[in-house]
Structures are given as C-alpha cells and as structure tokens.
Design a protein around this motif. Structure first.
Motif, PDB file in Angstrom:
ATOM      1  N   ALA A  86       0.837  -1.323   0.046  1.00 61.34           N
ATOM      2  CA  ALA A  86       0.061   0.187  -0.098  1.00 61.34           C
ATOM      3  C   ALA A  86       0.906   1.436   0.128  1.00 61.34           C
ATOM      4  N   SER A  87       1.887   1.341   0.958  1.00 60.53           N
ATOM      5  CA  SER A  87       2.922   2.636   0.819  1.00 60.53           C
ATOM      6  C   SER A  87       3.680   2.445  -0.466  1.00 60.53           C
ATOM      7  N   HIS A  88       4.126   1.470  -0.926  1.00 60.86           N
ATOM      8  CA  HIS A  88       4.720   1.684  -2.158  1.00 60.86           C
ATOM      9  C   HIS A  88       3.746   2.223  -3.629  1.00 60.86           C
ATOM     10  N   SER A  89       2.490   1.401  -3.308  1.00 60.42           N
ATOM     11  CA  SER A  89       1.590   1.924  -4.573  1.00 60.42           C
ATOM     12  C   SER A  89       1.095   3.436  -4.427  1.00 60.42           C
ATOM     13  N   MET A  90       1.007   3.938  -3.160  1.00 61.36           N
ATOM     14  CA  MET A  90       0.666   5.309  -3.116  1.00 61.36           C
ATOM     15  C   MET A  90       1.752   6.201  -3.610  1.00 61.36           C
ATOM     16  N   LEU A  91       2.980   5.827  -3.081  1.00 60.91           N
ATOM     17  CA  LEU A  91       4.149   6.651  -3.628  1.00 60.91           C
ATOM     18  C   LEU A  91       4.323   6.740  -4.902  1.00 60.91           C
ATOM     19  N   ALA A  92       4.136   5.434  -5.564  1.00 57.67           N
ATOM     20  CA  ALA A  92       4.381   5.153  -6.861  1.00 57.67           C
ATOM     21  C   ALA A  92       3.234   6.324  -7.550  1.00 57.67           C
ATOM     22  N   TRP A  93       2.268   5.849  -7.187  1.00 56.36           N
ATOM     23  CA  TRP A  93       1.046   6.696  -7.870  1.00 56.36           C
ATOM     24  C   TRP A  93       1.402   8.446  -7.794  1.00 56.36           C
ATOM     25  N   ALA A  94       1.845   8.609  -6.680  1.00 59.49           N
ATOM     26  CA  ALA A  94       2.108   9.873  -6.410  1.00 59.49           C
ATOM     27  C   ALA A  94       3.395  10.544  -7.235  1.00 59.49           C
ATOM     28  N   TRP A  95       4.293   9.760  -7.600  1.00 62.82           N
ATOM     29  CA  TRP A  95       5.455   9.923  -8.450  1.00 62.82           C
ATOM     30  C   TRP A  95       5.126  10.443  -9.731  1.00 62.82           C
ATOM     31  N   ASP A  96       4.110   9.821 -10.226  1.00 60.92           N
ATOM     32  CA  ASP A  96       3.627   9.727 -11.698  1.00 60.92           C
ATOM     33  C   ASP A  96       2.524  11.147 -11.744  1.00 60.92           C
ATOM     34  N   GLN A  97       2.324  11.755 -10.706  1.00 66.47           N
ATOM     35  CA  GLN A  97       1.377  12.912 -10.833  1.00 66.47           C
ATOM     36  C   GLN A  97       2.327  14.183 -11.271  1.00 66.47           C
ATOM     37  N   PRO A  98       1.540  15.078 -12.090  1.00 71.32           N
ATOM     38  CA  PRO A  98       2.504  16.294 -12.103  1.00 71.32           C
ATOM     39  C   PRO A  98       2.836  17.079 -11.068  1.00 71.32           C
ATOM     40  N   GLU A  99       4.307  17.498 -11.043  1.00 73.40           N
ATOM     41  CA  GLU A  99       4.692  18.126  -9.769  1.00 73.40           C
ATOM     42  C   GLU A  99       4.785  17.388  -8.543  1.00 73.40           C
ATOM     43  N   GLU A 100       4.680  15.971  -8.447  1.00 73.59           N
ATOM     44  CA  GLU A 100       4.581  15.391  -7.013  1.00 73.59           C
ATOM     45  C   GLU A 100       5.846  14.663  -7.183  1.00 73.59           C
ATOM     46  N   ALA A 101       6.678  14.318  -7.892  1.00 71.38           N
ATOM     47  CA  ALA A 101       7.704  13.588  -7.707  1.00 71.38           C
ATOM     48  C   ALA A 101       8.903  14.319  -6.832  1.00 71.38           C
ATOM     49  N   ILE A 102       8.862  15.505  -6.834  1.00 72.84           N
ATOM     50  CA  ILE A 102       9.777  16.299  -6.016  1.00 72.84           C
ATOM     51  C   ILE A 102       9.506  16.304  -4.588  1.00 72.84           C
ATOM     52  N   ARG A 103       7.880  16.260  -4.363  1.00 69.91           N
ATOM     53  CA  ARG A 103       7.389  16.245  -3.021  1.00 69.91           C
ATOM     54  C   ARG A 103       7.774  14.727  -2.216  1.00 69.91           C
ATOM     55  N   VAL A 104       7.535  13.572  -3.198  1.00 67.28           N
ATOM     56  CA  VAL A 104       7.875  12.389  -2.998  1.00 67.28           C
ATOM     57  C   VAL A 104       9.349  12.327  -2.517  1.00 67.28           C
ATOM     58  N   GLU A 105      10.441  13.035  -3.170  1.00 67.14           N
ATOM     59  CA  GLU A 105      11.651  13.055  -3.017  1.00 67.14           C
ATOM     60  C   GLU A 105      11.998  13.693  -1.751  1.00 67.14           C
ATOM     61  N   ARG A 106      11.415  14.558  -1.480  1.00 72.85           N
ATOM     62  CA  ARG A 106      11.544  15.193   0.142  1.00 72.85           C
ATOM     63  C   ARG A 106      10.930  14.166   1.236  1.00 72.85           C
ATOM     64  N   ALA A 107       9.913  13.739   0.789  1.00 73.52           N
ATOM     65  CA  ALA A 107       9.546  12.618   2.110  1.00 73.52           C
ATOM     66  C   ALA A 107      10.188  11.581   2.138  1.00 73.52           C
ATOM     67  N   VAL A 108      10.983  11.202   0.995  1.00 69.41           N
ATOM     68  CA  VAL A 108      11.992  10.061   1.196  1.00 69.41           C
ATOM     69  C   VAL A 108      12.946  10.356   1.745  1.00 69.41           C
ATOM     70  N   ASP A 109      13.508  11.659   1.677  1.00 69.70           N
ATOM     71  CA  ASP A 109      14.795  12.228   2.310  1.00 69.70           C
ATOM     72  C   ASP A 109      14.500  12.383   3.874  1.00 69.70           C
ATOM     73  N   ALA A 110      13.330  12.812   4.221  1.00 69.72           N
ATOM     74  CA  ALA A 110      12.921  12.973   5.551  1.00 69.72           C
ATOM     75  C   ALA A 110      12.951  11.569   6.181  1.00 69.72           C
ATOM     76  N   ALA A 111      12.099  10.672   5.767  1.00 70.26           N
ATOM     77  CA  ALA A 111      12.052   9.163   6.103  1.00 70.26           C
ATOM     78  C   ALA A 111      13.798   8.647   6.609  1.00 70.26           C
ATOM     79  N   LYS A 112      14.575   8.932   5.298  1.00 70.47           N
ATOM     80  CA  LYS A 112      16.057   8.604   5.714  1.00 70.47           C
ATOM     81  C   LYS A 112      16.648   9.152   6.629  1.00 70.47           C
ATOM     82  N   GLN A 113      16.363  10.375   6.917  1.00 68.28           N
ATOM     83  CA  GLN A 113      17.206  11.308   7.862  1.00 68.28           C
ATOM     84  C   GLN A 113      16.510  11.189   9.369  1.00 68.28           C
ATOM     85  N   LYS A 114      15.348  10.817   9.639  1.00 70.56           N
ATOM     86  CA  LYS A 114      14.497  10.974  10.943  1.00 70.56           C
ATOM     87  C   LYS A 114      14.145   9.723  11.435  1.00 70.56           C
ATOM     88  N   LEU A 115      14.279   9.430  12.721  1.00 76.38           N
ATOM     89  CA  LEU A 115      14.002   8.282  13.678  1.00 76.38           C
ATOM     90  C   LEU A 115      12.514   7.828  13.019  1.00 76.38           C
TER      91      LEU A 115
END
Length: 164
Positions: free
Chosen positions: A70-99
């Motif tokens: 479910a998490s993968h599919s939602m992010l993959a869907w968001a990635w394909d939406q206009p202007e959302e890949a950048i937001r997904v990248e920020r979310a991934v960066d935050a996930a990698k940096q935070k507890l």
C-alpha cells in the motif's frame, strides 16, 4: 521527471520501512498533517462502513506485506502525478534522516488514507457517449485505479461509482 519510481527507490536503496515512513511524510506535507482521528473519520465517512475500514486497517497492521504494498503503490502513484515527484523525494529524504515511526497502527492508517486519496483524487478516466437506437443518450465514465491496490480500494470505489 523521467526517472521511474522503481529506478528511484533502487538508486536510493530504500527498503519497505523507508517507504512506509515516506508515505507518512508525503501525506503530512501534501495534506496539512492530518491527525489519525481526522484520517479515520474521513475514511469512515467516505465508505459509510466503519467496520470495513477497521478490517482493512487491521489487515494492514497485521500483514506487513500489505502495508508495504500500500505504501509503495501510493508513493508510486504520487510520483507519476504532475509536480509530485519532488514532494515524494522530500518525503523519502525525511524518512531516511529521521527516526522511524514505530507505531504500525499509524502507518497502517496512513497507508489506507493514502489509498483513499489515490482512489478519490486525480482519477484518470475515460468518458464514452453512446446514442441508443431510440435516441436516448448515455454517458459512461470508466475510471482507472492502480491495480496493485485493488484489494483495498474496492472499499472506496463502490462509494464513488455512478449509479447505473
């Protein structure tokens, strides 16, 4: 962005937990950090079936593979939406940096809420207009849903289907 989501997560070396955490950060940024109560109430209202929502959440809580999908599919869907890949990248960066958020129940709710947003927002559809022999005009709208979410998205799809 030309890179596929699959290539992006492979290049970043993301695991399933990273994606679940990124889904949480993505939804928080995009939708104004909704509380667990707000997400649950919206799901209840959207489906009209709190028991089905709770059953879906229970499944996501107890089946790590379902939560990961479910998490993968939602992010993959968001990635394909206009202007959302950048937001997904920020979310991934935050996930990698935070507890990490350890509460599986919260991650399950985020995953289900994300699926709800996928199903009800930015739908891609095809409208067909047909004229019957008697002159009656019928308009049929065919909506396309991410196939990997079909198990749980049927909960929301039925609510949004036009009456025949």
């Amino acid at each position: 962005m030309n890179e596929t989501f699959e290539n992006y997560i492979a290049d970043k070396g993301l695991n399933d937990n990273d994606l679940a955490q990124a889904a949480l950060y993505y939804l928080s940024e995009k939708y104004g950090d909704p509380t667990a109560t707000e997400m649950r109430e919206k799901l209840y209202k959207a489906t009209g079936n709190p028991n089905a929502v709770d059953a879906g959440l229970d499944r996501l809580t107890h089946e790590p593979l379902a939560l990961d999908a479910a998490s993968h599919s939602m992010l993959a869907w968001a990635w394909d939406q206009p202007e959302e890949a950048i937001r997904v990248e920020r979310a991934v960066d935050a996930a990698k940096q935070k507890l990490p958020v350890i509460e599986v129940g919260l991650l399950s709710l985020v995953a289900m809420y994300g699926m709800y947003l996928v199903v009800t927002g930015n739908l891609k559809s095809k409208t067909t207009k047909v004229t019957l022999p008697d002159g009656t005009k019928i308009e049929k709208v065919e909506e396309y849903y991410p196939p990997s979410l079909s198990n749980l998205t049927t909960l929301f799809k039925a609510e949004n289907d036009p009456e025949p």
